[in-house]
Enzyme design. Structure first.
Site, PDB file in Angstrom:
ATOM      1  N   HIS A  46      -6.104  -5.879 -10.381  1.00  0.00           N
ATOM      2  CA  HIS A  46      -5.435  -7.050  -9.548  1.00  0.00           C
ATOM      3  C   HIS A  46      -5.409  -8.486 -10.108  1.00  0.00           C
ATOM      4  CE1 HIS A  46      -7.353  -4.623  -6.598  1.00  0.00           C
ATOM      5  NE2 HIS A  46      -6.041  -4.670  -6.485  1.00  0.00           N
TER       6      HIS A  46
ATOM      7  N   GLU B 167       0.949  -1.219  -0.348  1.00  0.00           N
ATOM      8  CA  GLU B 167      -0.524   0.141  -0.062  1.00  0.00           C
ATOM      9  C   GLU B 167       0.693   1.231  -0.275  1.00  0.00           C
ATOM     10  OE1 GLU B 167      -2.500  -0.621  -0.585  1.00  0.00           O
ATOM     11  OE2 GLU B 167      -3.215  -2.455  -0.208  1.00  0.00           O
TER      12      GLU B 167
END
Length: 718
Positions: A441, A353
Site C-alpha cells: 500500500h 476492490e
C-alpha cells in the site's frame, strides 16, 4: 468495427477466421502515417470463442517456445486487436503442477504467426523431482504457525517467481491478526526442506472509515418476482447484494440473506436502515461494471458477463472492505466507534476492490514486492477513474483515495493521495531500489504518482473541489495528456503487456508499448508517458517529437478514440453547428463510449463511408455518441439526422431504444419498433437551448435479448 457486433460461429476453424480480422475494423493511422492499434471490444461469447482458439494453439505454442515435455500451457485471457493481432495469456503447469510465475503472453500477428512472447520469469522451468520430502500436513502446520487460530490448505506447486524454480507448497492460510480481524495469506514453503520461501496477503483491502450513505439518491437495477423485489442486478450479470447479519469475515455468506423490498425503494441514507449499505454497494458495483463495459468493452470483472456478489454488514467492528477471488465477492464491514459505525461502501473503494478482480483475471500481479505495489496502484488508478466516470455530485472525481470514508492519514485528506503520495507520511512517490521491500500500500505511491502526472501534469490545480499539486521527483514540468488517454494506455498495458512479476521498470515498458499501439511511437502521448515515468524516477524520457525553438512540442496530442474535445468544435460546413457531421473524419469532434464510429463495410453509410453504429450486440448493452456544441441565440435550433434501425425483435413492443438527449434530458426516443429498410431522416427541436452550450448525445440501450442496431449518419444542427 468491433467484433462485438459480429455473430461468431462456434467451432475452432470458423472462430479462427473471425478473430484474425476478416470483415472487421481496420487499425487507424497516426499523424505520421503509423498504424495505430486498439483492442476490440469482445462480447462474452466472442471472448469465449477466442479463448477456445488460444487453447487449441497451446501445444504448438509450447513447442515453438521450446518448453519441455512436462510443461503445458493453459489459456487464461486474450486481447484481440483492431488489426487482427492477438495477445494470448497463458498459465503454465509442470508435470501437472501449477507453476507460480510461469505465466506468459504470446503476441500473434493477424495471420496467427507468433511475433513475440513475454514470460513472467525467463528461467527454464524444471525441478529435480516432483516428489516432496515434506508432507502437505507438515507444510500446512508450518504455514499456519504465525496466525492465531490459523488453518492452512496446502497445494503442491512449482514456485518460480524468484527465477529459481523450486518444488513447493503454496498454503492458503486463514486466521486472525493481532487486532483479531480475519486475515488470509499465501505462505510458500520448500517441499524438500520445509523452509518458508515467501508469504503475502491474499485479501486486497482498503482500511478506513465511512460517512453513511456516500452516493446520495441513485437509480438501481433490481429484479421483480411477484410482488417483491430483490437486489439482483439483471443488467450486470445478476450481481447480488447480501446482508451478512454480522457473519464472520472468513464466511460472509453464512446466514446471509439477499436484500429484498416490497416497493423497490431502498435505504434511508442512514446506517439505521440496513439497506442503506446495500444501496452504496449496489451502486458502486454497477458503476464499476459500467465503466469497464462502456470504456473498454469488458463485460464484468472476468470479461465473461458474470456479476460478482457483495456482502455488507460483515463481522463486528470491522474497519475494512476487500475483494476475495475465491468467492468472487466484495466484503464490507460496518466500521467501528472510530467512524460511528458507518459501512465502508464508498465509490472509489468499490472500484478499487473490484479492480483487484480484473487484475487477477488479466496480469495476475503477485501481491508482493514491486508487482504488489503495482497491483495496489492499479486498483487506486481504476478506482479513481470509476469515481470520475460516475460523475456523482455527492462524490465528485478527484485523486484522493478513500476521501469519503473519513480517515485522514497524515496530510493526505484521505487514505492516500496520487498527486503527492508522500502527504500521508508513509507512501513513496519516487522509485528507489528498496521500494519493493515496503508494504504494497506504500510502494503503490510510485504507480499512483505516475498516473496522476500522465493525466493531469505537474503544478497546482483544483479537481473535484479539492486542492491538488502534482510534484515531480526530478524538478521537471509534465504537461499531462488527459485522464481518458492515460487510462486507455494503462488498461492496454495491464491486459496486454503486464505479467505476474512485472515491476515498475517493466510497467514503464508496458505502458510505452501501449502508447505506441494507441497513438504511435512518434506521438506526444508516447513521449509524455516516458516523461511521467521519469518524473517518478523510473527510467528517462525518450526524445521528444519535433520541437519548436523554445523546446516545446510543435504538435498537439493525437485524437483519442474516446476523449472529448477540450474546446467546443467549430461549426461544420454550410452553417452546420455540428463538427464532423458525417463522421468522415472518424472520431474528430465526437466522443464515443465504444468503437461506434466506423467505416465498416458490413453496414452502409447514408453518405460517404463513415457512420455511427450503435448496439447490435444482442445482450444488455449501453452505448453513447456525443458532442459538445454551442447553439447561438440566432440559430433555428433544428437538429436533423439520418437513422436506420434493424432488429431481431418482433412486434411493436419497445425493447431497445435510441434516445436523443441534451445533457441528460431526453428529447426524442426511437426503438426496435422503428425498424426500417433504409435510412429515415429524423428531426428534433432544440430551440429551447439557443444561447447555450449543450452535450448533444445519442444514447443506445439494448436489453438482454435479441439484437437491435441503430445506425446514425449526416447529423445537422442549424
Amino acid at each position: 468495427m468491433s467484433s462485438r457486433k459480429m455473430t461468431v460461429a462456434i467451432g475452432v476453424a470458423v472462430v479462427a477466421v473471425a478473430v484474425t480480422g476478416v470483415g472487421l475494423a481496420q487499425a487507424g493511422t497516426g499523424a505520421s502515417g503509423e498504424t495505430l492499434v486498439t483492442a476490440r471490444k469482445l462480447s462474452p461469447q466472442d471472448r469465449a470463442a477466442a479463448l477456445q482458439v488460444g487453447q487449441s494453439e497451446a501445444v504448438a505454442a509450447a513447442k515453438a517456445l521450446g518448453l519441455g515435455a512436462q510443461e503445458k500451457l493453459v489459456v487464461k485471457d486474450v486481447v484481440v486487436d483492431s488489426d487482427g493481432s492477438r495477445h494470448v495469456r497463458y498459465d503454465r503447469t509442470y508435470a501437472g503442477l501449477p507453476v507460480v510465475g510461469g505465466d506468459l503472453i504470446v503476441h500473434r500477428a493477424p495471420g496467427g504467426a507468433i511475433r513475440t512472447t513475454q514470460k513472467a520469469v525467463e528461467a527454464k522451468v524444471t525441478v529435480p523431482s516432483t516428489t516432496p520430502k515434506v508432507s502437505g500436513s507438515q507444510a500446512a502446520a508450518s504455514a499456519a504457525a504465525g496466525f492465531a487460530a490459523g488453518k492452512a490448505s496446502p497445494e503442491l506447486v512449482v514456485y518460480a517467481v524468484d527465477g529459481n524454480p523450486t518444488l513447493a507448497y503454496r498454503s492458503t492460510v486463514e486466521g486472525t491478526d493481532a487486532a483479531g480481524h480475519y486475515t488470509k495469506s499465501a505462505v510458500v514453503t520448500d517441499a524438500q526442506t520445509g523452509a518458508v520461501i515467501t508469504s503475502y496477503e491474499l485479501i486486497h483491502d482498503v482500511v478506513g472509515t465511512g460517512k453513511g450513505q456516500h452516493s446520495g439518491t441513485v437509480s438501481l437495477d433490481t429484479t421483480q418476482s411477484g410482488s417483491s423485489y430483490s437486489m439482483t442486478d439483471p443488467v450486470r450479470g445478476n450481481t447480488k447484494i447480501y446482508d451478512s447479519h454480522g457473519a464472520s469475515e472468513n464466511s460472509p455468506s453464512q446466514g446471509a440473506t439477499l436484500f429484498t423490498d416490497a416497493d423497490n425503494t431502498w435505504g434511508s441514507g442512514t446506517s439505521s436502515d440496513r439497506a442503506t449499505a446495500g444501496v452504496d454497494a449496489n451502486y458502486g458495483l454497477a458503476k464499476t461494471w459500467d465503466f469497464y463495459k462502456n470504456t473498454f468493452g469488458r463485460s464484468g470483472i472476468r470479461g465473461d458477463g458474470v456479476g460478482a456478489s457483495a456482502y455488507v454488514h460483515v463481522g463486528s467492528n470491522l474497519l475494512n472492505a476487500y475483494w476475495q477471488d475465491n468467492c468472487f465477492c466484495m466484503v464490507f464491514g460496518d466500521g467501528s466507534s472510530q467512524n460511528n459505525y458507518t459501512p465502508l461502501t464508498a465509490l472509489d473503494v468499490d472500484g478499487h476492490e473490484l479492480t483487484h478482480g480484473v487484475t487477477s483475471a488479466t496480469a495476475g500481479l503477485q501481491y508482493q514486492g514491486e508487482s504488489g505495489g503495482l497491483n495496489e496502484a492499479t486498483s487506486d488508478i481504476f478506482g479513481t477513474t470509476v469515481e470520475f466516470y460516475a460523475n456523482n455530485a455527492s462524490d465528485p472525481g478527484d485523486y484522493y483515495i478513500g476521501e469519503k470514508i473519513g480517515w485522514n492519514v497524515g496530510n493526505a485528506g484521505g487514505l492516500r493521495r496520487m498527486d503527492d503520495p508522500t502527504l500521508d507520511g508513509q507512501s513513496k512517490g519516487c522509485w528507489y531500489s528498496g521500494v519493493g521491500s515496503l508494504d504494497v500500500h506504500l510502494s503503490s505511491g510510485v504507480g499512483n504518482h505516475f498516473f496522476y502526472l500522465l493525466s493531469e501534469g505537474s503544478g497546482a490545480k483544483t479537481i473535484g473541489g479539492r486542492a491538488h499539486n502534482g510534484v515531480t521527483c526530478n524538478s521537471s514540468t509534465v504537461a499531462g495528456i488527459g485522464r481518458d488517454k492515460a487510462i486507455a494506455i494503462y488498461y492496454r498495458a495491464l491486459t496486454t503487456y503486464m505479467g505476474s512479476t512485472t515491476n515498475y521498470s517493466q510497467a514503464r515498458t508496458a505502458t510505452l508499448n501501449a502508447a505506441k499501439d494507441l497513438y504511435g511511437a512518434s506521438s506526444v502521448e508516447y513521449w509524455q508517458t516516458s516523461v511521467a515515468w521519469a518524473a517518478v524516477s523510473v527510467g528517462t524520457a525518450v526524445p521528444s517529437p519535433t520541437t519548436s525553438p523554445t523546446g516545446g512540442p510543435t504538435s498537439s496530442p493525437s485524437a483519442s478514440p474516446t476523449a472529448s474535445p477540450t474546446v467546443s468544435p467549430t461549426a461544420g460546413p454550410g452553417g452546420n453547428l455540428i463538427a464532423n457531421p458525417g463522421f468522415e473524419s472518424g472520431v474528430t469532434g465526437w466522443t464515443q463510449s465504444a468503437q461506434d464510429i466506423t467505416n465498416s463495410t458490413q453496414q452502409a453509410a447514408h453518405g460517404g463511408s463513415w457512420y455511427a453504429w450503435m448496439n447490435g450486440v444482442g445482450s444488455a448493452n449501453t452505448e453513447t455518441v456525443s458532442q459538445s456544441v454551442t447553439i447561438p441565440a440566432t440559430a433555428s435550433g433544428t437538429l436533423t439526422f439520418w437513422l436506420k434501425v434493424t432488429t431481431a425483435e418482433s412486434g411493436s413492443t419497445v425493447y431497445d431504444t435510441l434516445k436523443v438527449q441534451a445533457g441528460n434530458t431526453t428529447l426524442a426516443t426511437y426503438s426496435n419498433a422503428n425498424a426500417s429498410a433504409g435510412y429515415v431522416q429524423k428531426s428534433v427541436n432544440l430551440a429551447a437551448y439557443r444561447g447555450q452550450t449543450i452535450t448533444l448525445k445519442f444514447l443506445g440501450t439494448e436489453d438482454a435479448y435479441l439484437q437491435t442496431t441503430f445506425l446514425v449518419d449526416d447529423v445537422s444542427l442549424t
